[in-house]
Design a protein around this motif. Structure first.
Motif, PDB file in Angstrom:
ATOM      1  N   GLU A 103       0.600 -14.851  -7.378  1.00 25.75           N
ATOM      2  CA  GLU A 103      -0.436 -14.784  -6.501  1.00 25.75           C
ATOM      3  C   GLU A 103      -0.423 -13.893  -5.393  1.00 25.75           C
ATOM      4  O   GLU A 103      -2.010 -13.172  -5.232  1.00 25.75           O
ATOM      5  CB  GLU A 103      -0.768 -16.052  -6.051  1.00 25.75           C
ATOM      6  CG  GLU A 103      -0.815 -17.585  -7.408  1.00 25.75           C
ATOM      7  CD  GLU A 103      -0.756 -18.875  -6.168  1.00 25.75           C
ATOM      8  OE1 GLU A 103      -0.961 -18.504  -5.173  1.00 25.75           O
ATOM      9  OE2 GLU A 103      -1.046 -20.142  -7.057  1.00 25.75           O
ATOM     10  N   VAL A 104       0.220 -13.402  -5.172  1.00 24.19           N
ATOM     11  CA  VAL A 104       0.396 -12.108  -3.880  1.00 24.19           C
ATOM     12  C   VAL A 104       0.581 -11.106  -4.612  1.00 24.19           C
ATOM     13  O   VAL A 104      -0.371 -10.849  -4.342  1.00 24.19           O
ATOM     14  CB  VAL A 104       1.817 -12.636  -3.463  1.00 24.19           C
ATOM     15  CG1 VAL A 104       1.879 -11.495  -1.922  1.00 24.19           C
ATOM     16  CG2 VAL A 104       2.313 -14.133  -2.588  1.00 24.19           C
ATOM     17  N   TYR A 105       0.983 -11.055  -5.631  1.00 22.28           N
ATOM     18  CA  TYR A 105       0.438  -9.925  -5.895  1.00 22.28           C
ATOM     19  C   TYR A 105      -1.130  -9.319  -6.687  1.00 22.28           C
ATOM     20  O   TYR A 105      -1.636  -8.055  -5.882  1.00 22.28           O
ATOM     21  CB  TYR A 105       1.845  -9.626  -7.296  1.00 22.28           C
ATOM     22  CG  TYR A 105       1.515  -8.137  -8.291  1.00 22.28           C
ATOM     23  CD1 TYR A 105       2.010  -6.952  -8.141  1.00 22.28           C
ATOM     24  CD2 TYR A 105       0.717  -8.186  -9.386  1.00 22.28           C
ATOM     25  CE1 TYR A 105       1.534  -6.175  -8.737  1.00 22.28           C
ATOM     26  CE2 TYR A 105      -0.154  -7.772  -9.804  1.00 22.28           C
ATOM     27  CZ  TYR A 105       0.812  -5.879  -9.867  1.00 22.28           C
ATOM     28  OH  TYR A 105       0.843  -5.324 -10.746  1.00 22.28           O
ATOM     29  N   ALA A 106      -0.914 -10.790  -7.181  1.00 20.53           N
ATOM     30  CA  ALA A 106      -2.908 -10.478  -7.875  1.00 20.53           C
ATOM     31  C   ALA A 106      -3.936 -10.165  -6.213  1.00 20.53           C
ATOM     32  O   ALA A 106      -4.670  -9.957  -5.930  1.00 20.53           O
ATOM     33  CB  ALA A 106      -2.986 -11.218  -8.570  1.00 20.53           C
ATOM     34  N   SER A 107      -3.787 -10.537  -4.787  1.00 16.41           N
ATOM     35  CA  SER A 107      -4.783 -11.271  -4.448  1.00 16.41           C
ATOM     36  C   SER A 107      -4.450  -9.523  -2.974  1.00 16.41           C
ATOM     37  O   SER A 107      -5.680  -9.909  -2.517  1.00 16.41           O
ATOM     38  CB  SER A 107      -4.390 -12.439  -3.764  1.00 16.41           C
ATOM     39  OG  SER A 107      -3.127 -12.721  -2.323  1.00 16.41           O
ATOM     40  N   HIS A 108      -3.210  -8.891  -3.201  1.00 18.70           N
ATOM     41  CA  HIS A 108      -3.270  -8.189  -1.965  1.00 18.70           C
ATOM     42  C   HIS A 108      -3.823  -6.783  -3.041  1.00 18.70           C
ATOM     43  O   HIS A 108      -4.469  -6.402  -3.581  1.00 18.70           O
ATOM     44  CB  HIS A 108      -1.886  -8.184  -1.159  1.00 18.70           C
ATOM     45  CG  HIS A 108      -2.347  -9.451  -0.826  1.00 18.70           C
ATOM     46  ND1 HIS A 108      -1.828 -10.682  -0.775  1.00 18.70           N
ATOM     47  CD2 HIS A 108      -1.686  -8.732   0.714  1.00 18.70           C
ATOM     48  CE1 HIS A 108      -1.694 -11.034   0.287  1.00 18.70           C
ATOM     49  NE2 HIS A 108      -1.295 -10.564   0.936  1.00 18.70           N
ATOM     50  N   ASP A 109      -3.671  -5.099  -2.262  1.00 19.69           N
ATOM     51  CA  ASP A 109      -3.791  -4.269  -2.550  1.00 19.69           C
ATOM     52  C   ASP A 109      -2.365  -3.883  -3.679  1.00 19.69           C
ATOM     53  O   ASP A 109      -3.114  -2.708  -4.651  1.00 19.69           O
ATOM     54  CB  ASP A 109      -3.519  -3.553  -1.443  1.00 19.69           C
ATOM     55  CG  ASP A 109      -4.175  -3.883  -0.426  1.00 19.69           C
ATOM     56  OD1 ASP A 109      -5.203  -4.401  -0.596  1.00 19.69           O
ATOM     57  OD2 ASP A 109      -3.964  -3.245   1.171  1.00 19.69           O
ATOM     58  N   CYS A 110      -1.695  -4.371  -4.442  1.00 18.81           N
ATOM     59  CA  CYS A 110      -1.012  -4.265  -5.320  1.00 18.81           C
ATOM     60  C   CYS A 110      -2.188  -3.543  -6.673  1.00 18.81           C
ATOM     61  O   CYS A 110      -1.790  -2.520  -7.474  1.00 18.81           O
ATOM     62  CB  CYS A 110      -0.187  -5.524  -5.489  1.00 18.81           C
ATOM     63  SG  CYS A 110       0.945  -5.712  -4.834  1.00 18.81           S
ATOM     64  N   THR A 111      -2.618  -4.411  -7.114  1.00 21.16           N
ATOM     65  CA  THR A 111      -3.619  -4.051  -7.997  1.00 21.16           C
ATOM     66  C   THR A 111      -4.241  -3.034  -8.432  1.00 21.16           C
ATOM     67  O   THR A 111      -4.915  -2.813  -9.303  1.00 21.16           O
ATOM     68  CB  THR A 111      -4.204  -6.054  -8.982  1.00 21.16           C
ATOM     69  OG1 THR A 111      -5.308  -5.977  -7.705  1.00 21.16           O
ATOM     70  CG2 THR A 111      -3.099  -6.525  -9.399  1.00 21.16           C
ATOM     71  N   ASP A 112      -4.072  -2.234  -6.937  1.00 18.60           N
ATOM     72  CA  ASP A 112      -5.361  -1.242  -6.610  1.00 18.60           C
ATOM     73  C   ASP A 112      -4.664   0.135  -7.464  1.00 18.60           C
ATOM     74  O   ASP A 112      -4.773   0.817  -8.050  1.00 18.60           O
ATOM     75  CB  ASP A 112      -5.464  -1.078  -4.766  1.00 18.60           C
ATOM     76  CG  ASP A 112      -6.551  -1.269  -4.589  1.00 18.60           C
ATOM     77  OD1 ASP A 112      -7.375  -2.344  -4.779  1.00 18.60           O
ATOM     78  OD2 ASP A 112      -6.447  -1.345  -2.920  1.00 18.60           O
ATOM     79  N   CYS A 113      -2.854   0.015  -7.858  1.00 24.39           N
ATOM     80  CA  CYS A 113      -2.035   1.048  -8.398  1.00 24.39           C
ATOM     81  C   CYS A 113      -1.262   0.870  -9.339  1.00 24.39           C
ATOM     82  O   CYS A 113      -1.346   1.405 -10.327  1.00 24.39           O
ATOM     83  CB  CYS A 113      -1.565   1.570  -6.653  1.00 24.39           C
ATOM     84  SG  CYS A 113      -2.251   1.615  -5.657  1.00 24.39           S
ATOM     85  N   HIS A 114      -1.331  -1.048  -9.935  1.00 22.56           N
ATOM     86  CA  HIS A 114      -0.118  -1.289 -10.002  1.00 22.56           C
ATOM     87  C   HIS A 114      -1.350  -1.959 -11.260  1.00 22.56           C
ATOM     88  O   HIS A 114      -2.245  -2.207 -10.816  1.00 22.56           O
ATOM     89  CB  HIS A 114       0.955  -2.133  -9.655  1.00 22.56           C
ATOM     90  CG  HIS A 114       1.355  -1.332  -9.180  1.00 22.56           C
ATOM     91  ND1 HIS A 114       2.831  -0.387  -8.962  1.00 22.56           N
ATOM     92  CD2 HIS A 114       1.356  -0.846  -7.209  1.00 22.56           C
ATOM     93  CE1 HIS A 114       3.380   0.230  -7.940  1.00 22.56           C
ATOM     94  NE2 HIS A 114       2.859  -0.181  -7.041  1.00 22.56           N
ATOM     95  N   LEU A 115      -0.877  -2.887 -12.674  1.00 23.51           N
ATOM     96  CA  LEU A 115      -1.367  -2.957 -13.322  1.00 23.51           C
ATOM     97  C   LEU A 115      -2.165  -4.588 -13.075  1.00 23.51           C
ATOM     98  O   LEU A 115      -1.622  -5.008 -12.223  1.00 23.51           O
ATOM     99  CB  LEU A 115      -0.581  -3.411 -14.275  1.00 23.51           C
ATOM    100  CG  LEU A 115      -0.065  -1.730 -15.755  1.00 23.51           C
ATOM    101  CD1 LEU A 115       1.131  -2.446 -16.048  1.00 23.51           C
ATOM    102  CD2 LEU A 115      -1.076  -1.325 -16.432  1.00 23.51           C
TER     103      LEU A 115
END
Length: 116
Positions: free
Chosen positions: A47-59
């Protein structure tokens, strides 16, 4: 016995209540909280991964989940060691937002990333 307008309104109101409760359940508001084991930490980390900036660069998280189910590598190929991963996220300029999230969210995110 004819179907009255009042009966139709009662049925409609009942359907609205059922839909609202279902929506709350689906959103997790009415579901029982999970305990702090590794699996739930990893789920929280997703949830943290999906809701923060992670998906701007990552899958996206759902893509990672599909890759994991197939046994394919996801995000991390080298930094599976927790200490190495935390040091990298704290010191890499591209991952500065890691320091902006709460300590609990960081811990959950690391648990999630270790499994990818």
């Amino acid at each position: 016995m004819p179907f009255t307008e009042r009966q139709a309104l009662r049925i409609f109101a009942l359907l609205l209540i059922v839909a609202f409760v279902g929506m709350l359940w689906y959103a997790g508001v009415l579901r029982p909280a999970k305990t702090g084991d590794d699996a739930s930490d990893s789920e929280k980390g997703e949830e943290v991964y999906a809701s923060h900036d992670c998906t701007d660069c990552h899958l996206a998280a759902h893509v990672l989940r599909a890759k994991s189910a197939k046994g394919e590598p996801g995000l991390i190929r080298v930094r599976k060691d927790e200490k190495t991963l935390i040091d990298f996220l704290q010191n890499d300029k591209r991952h500065e937002t890691f320091l902006l999230i709460s300590e609990n969210d960081r811990r959950s995110l690391v648990e999630y990333l270790k499994r990818q």
